[in-house]
Design a protein around this motif. Structure first.
Motif, PDB file in Angstrom:
ATOM      1  N   HIS A 141      -8.678   1.591   7.462  1.00  0.00           N
ATOM      2  CA  HIS A 141      -9.202   1.120   6.119  1.00  0.00           C
ATOM      3  C   HIS A 141      -9.808   2.565   5.516  1.00  0.00           C
ATOM      4  O   HIS A 141     -11.220   2.101   4.953  1.00  0.00           O
ATOM      5  CB  HIS A 141      -9.884   0.219   6.520  1.00  0.00           C
TER       6      HIS A 141
ATOM      7  N   GLU B  49      -9.694   4.275   2.786  1.00  0.00           N
ATOM      8  CA  GLU B  49      -9.909   3.975   1.346  1.00  0.00           C
ATOM      9  C   GLU B  49     -11.015   3.395   1.200  1.00  0.00           C
ATOM     10  O   GLU B  49     -12.108   3.311   0.402  1.00  0.00           O
ATOM     11  CB  GLU B  49      -8.744   3.807   0.442  1.00  0.00           C
ATOM     12  N   VAL B  50     -11.334   2.156   1.833  1.00  0.00           N
ATOM     13  CA  VAL B  50     -12.131   1.081   1.640  1.00  0.00           C
ATOM     14  C   VAL B  50     -13.600   1.599   2.210  1.00  0.00           C
ATOM     15  O   VAL B  50     -14.684   1.647   1.710  1.00  0.00           O
ATOM     16  CB  VAL B  50     -12.003  -0.298   2.533  1.00  0.00           C
TER      17      VAL B  50
ATOM     18  N   THR C  49      -9.882   1.490  -6.394  1.00  0.00           N
ATOM     19  CA  THR C  49      -9.356   0.530  -5.275  1.00  0.00           C
ATOM     20  C   THR C  49      -8.378  -0.205  -5.860  1.00  0.00           C
ATOM     21  O   THR C  49      -7.395  -0.580  -5.671  1.00  0.00           O
ATOM     22  CB  THR C  49     -10.340   0.160  -4.587  1.00  0.00           C
ATOM     23  N   ILE C  50      -9.020  -1.020  -7.063  1.00  0.00           N
ATOM     24  CA  ILE C  50      -8.223  -2.073  -7.762  1.00  0.00           C
ATOM     25  C   ILE C  50      -6.891  -1.512  -8.434  1.00  0.00           C
ATOM     26  O   ILE C  50      -5.727  -2.277  -8.181  1.00  0.00           O
ATOM     27  CB  ILE C  50      -9.079  -2.719  -8.863  1.00  0.00           C
TER      28      ILE C  50
ATOM     29  N   LEU D 159      -5.231   1.352  -7.665  1.00  0.00           N
ATOM     30  CA  LEU D 159      -4.126   1.605  -6.781  1.00  0.00           C
ATOM     31  C   LEU D 159      -3.554   0.584  -6.118  1.00  0.00           C
ATOM     32  O   LEU D 159      -2.324   0.478  -5.839  1.00  0.00           O
ATOM     33  CB  LEU D 159      -4.883   2.536  -5.751  1.00  0.00           C
ATOM     34  N   ALA D 160      -4.047  -0.474  -5.959  1.00  0.00           N
ATOM     35  CA  ALA D 160      -3.521  -1.793  -5.391  1.00  0.00           C
ATOM     36  C   ALA D 160      -2.856  -2.590  -6.041  1.00  0.00           C
ATOM     37  O   ALA D 160      -1.868  -3.021  -5.878  1.00  0.00           O
ATOM     38  CB  ALA D 160      -4.572  -2.443  -4.498  1.00  0.00           C
ATOM     39  N   ASN D 161      -3.096  -2.637  -7.284  1.00  0.00           N
ATOM     40  CA  ASN D 161      -2.790  -3.721  -8.307  1.00  0.00           C
ATOM     41  C   ASN D 161      -2.230  -3.354  -9.631  1.00  0.00           C
ATOM     42  O   ASN D 161      -1.477  -4.177 -10.146  1.00  0.00           O
ATOM     43  CB  ASN D 161      -3.860  -4.809  -8.434  1.00  0.00           C
TER      44      ASN D 161
ATOM     45  N   GLY E  28      -0.523   2.101  -9.103  1.00  0.00           N
ATOM     46  CA  GLY E  28      -0.808   3.303  -8.012  1.00  0.00           C
ATOM     47  C   GLY E  28      -1.412   4.331  -8.766  1.00  0.00           C
ATOM     48  O   GLY E  28      -2.265   4.228  -9.556  1.00  0.00           O
TER      49      GLY E  28
END
Length: 422
Positions: free
Chosen positions: A63, A65-66, A388-389, A391-393, A396
């Protein structure tokens, strides 16, 4: 009596610490301010660019990145409070050592203490505490160092000095990357080296330059009234609001485009040695930034114009972000790095001159510049969350650099609202 005469008379009655400076600053003073800024930004960005991501991966690789986003986000919230509050305190300081210097040195020592905590951190909680202490100390130092420009630098030198301040910020970033990837490769050693450099840079500036003190009998407003004045009304001071918004968007675009470069090289470009790749990118970025900052600072002070250079810098930085939006390759990274550097250097050469020109009051320079520095710091809170949002949704790394391009380009629209500045 003309309307200008009462204003000139009022200005002449101000204490020297609050009066508009007229004497040109000398190279020695400028050099020490430059070194202090390099140390300050090295202490912030060497951890952000290299040490904190590596520490996050070491503590929780699944985790990373988080963890990195959480630590930097919480630390940035602390910075948002520290910057204007320390600036406010320095505006009201009547020490015989001056208004700014005591806070500059105290901030450097506190920041160094936080870096030592990070060097010893064995879990995410201690890591977060250490980074919060770093952000509190170094952002207090940032508030007072930035305030020395309107305190000491006359208008006709401000783009040149502003350019050097911007170069100091980015050179601190580049030298920090060199320090912790080439010269010192251990995590704890990197943090400790940053701590030493921060304190040495601040101490040289504090001990070798004068700081004009407020008269002991100068009246100060009550704290309640001053704290209420932390809010600057966009309706009463529209130029301040437009300039703040432009500065915020420029820094948000820059943060979106640079915070995750190490992971970008690892996970998208698949560069075999990401640390070295980041160092090469930062080297190109730094050289281009120095060229852009020095050239535009000279041109802007000579012509007295600021806004055209903002427009030009916005276009160049947008092109850099679009390059990585469409081509996530190593050659594209080598093209984008100097483009971003020359654009950001050109912007910083005029940014500080513009922002100082729209300050509401001489008596509250550090507090108001602290509020402006929030436009530099708030992106540190928002960028990790937005990244984060995205990159994930949302596509990228192509989506991330696309967002950086849109955000940067929008800053050019906001600067058109500033009327006091040409």
């Amino acid at each position: 009596m003309s309307s200008a005469e009462p204003e000139a008379q009022a200005e002449s009655q101000l204490p020297k610490a609050l009066a508009e400076p007229t004497a040109r600053v000398r190279p020695g003073w400028t050099s020490l301010l430059f070194l202090a800024n390099i140390g300050l930004w090295l202490g912030i960005y060497a951890p952000i660019q290299v040490l904190l991501p590596e520490q996050a991966e070491l503590l929780d690789s699944a985790h990373k990145e988080v963890v990195f986003g959480l630590v930097t986000g919480i630390g940035a919230v602390v910075s948002l409070l520290a910057n204007p509050l320390v600036g406010l305190a320095s505006d009201r300081t009547r020490s015989r050592f001056g208004r700014r210097h005591p806070w500059t040195l105290a901030g450097a020592v506190a920041g160094a203490a936080g870096l030592v905590v990070l060097a010893l951190a064995g879990n995410v909680v201690v890591m977060t505490i250490g980074w919060c202490v770093v952000q509190a100390g170094l952002n207090g130092m940032l508030a007072t160092l930035t305030s020395t420009v309107p305190d000491r630098v006359p208008v006709e030198q401000r783009a040149r000095i502003g350019g050097l301040v911007g170069i100091g910020q980015m050179l601190g970033t580049v030298l920090g990357a060199v320090l912790v990837t080439v010269l010192i490769t251990s995590l704890s050693g990197g943090y400790l080296a940053c701590a030493v450099i921060v304190v040495v840079g601040a101490a040289l500036f504090v001990l070798r330059t004068p700081d004009i003190a407020l008269p002991r009998d100068w009246p100060l407003a009550r704290w309640r009234a001053v704290l209420a004045d932390l809010w600057i009304s966009p309706r009463r001071h529209p130029d301040f609001a437009w300039a703040w918004g432009c500065h915020f968007l420029i820094n948000l675009g820059n943060a979106l485009g640079t915070f995750y470069l190490l992971y970008f090289l690892k996970d998208a470009v698949h560069y075999p040695d990401p640390d070295t790749g980041l160092l090469i990118m930062m080297g190109l970025y730094g050289v281009a930034l120095v060229i852009g900052g020095l050239l535009v600072g000279h041109l802007s002070d000579s012509s007295g114009r600021r806004k055209p250079y903002v427009f030009a810098s916005v276009v160049v930085m947008t092109l850099a972000a679009l390059t990585l939006t469409f081509w996530q390759t190593w050659p594209a990274a080598l093209v984008a790095s100097p483009l971003l550097g020359i654009g950001f250097g050109a912007y910083w050469a005029v940014a500080l001159a513009i922002l100082i020109q729209v300050l509401p009051a001489a008596s509250e320079r550090a507090k108001d510049l602290g509020l402006i520095n929030i436009a530099n710091l708030l992106p540190q809170v928002l960028a990790p969350l937005l990244a984060t949002i995205i990159l994930a949704n949302l596509g990228g790394y192509a989506g991330l650099f696309g967002a950086a391009a849109v955000t940067t380009f929008a800053a050019g629209a906001l600067i058109t609202g500033v009327r006091e500045v040409r």
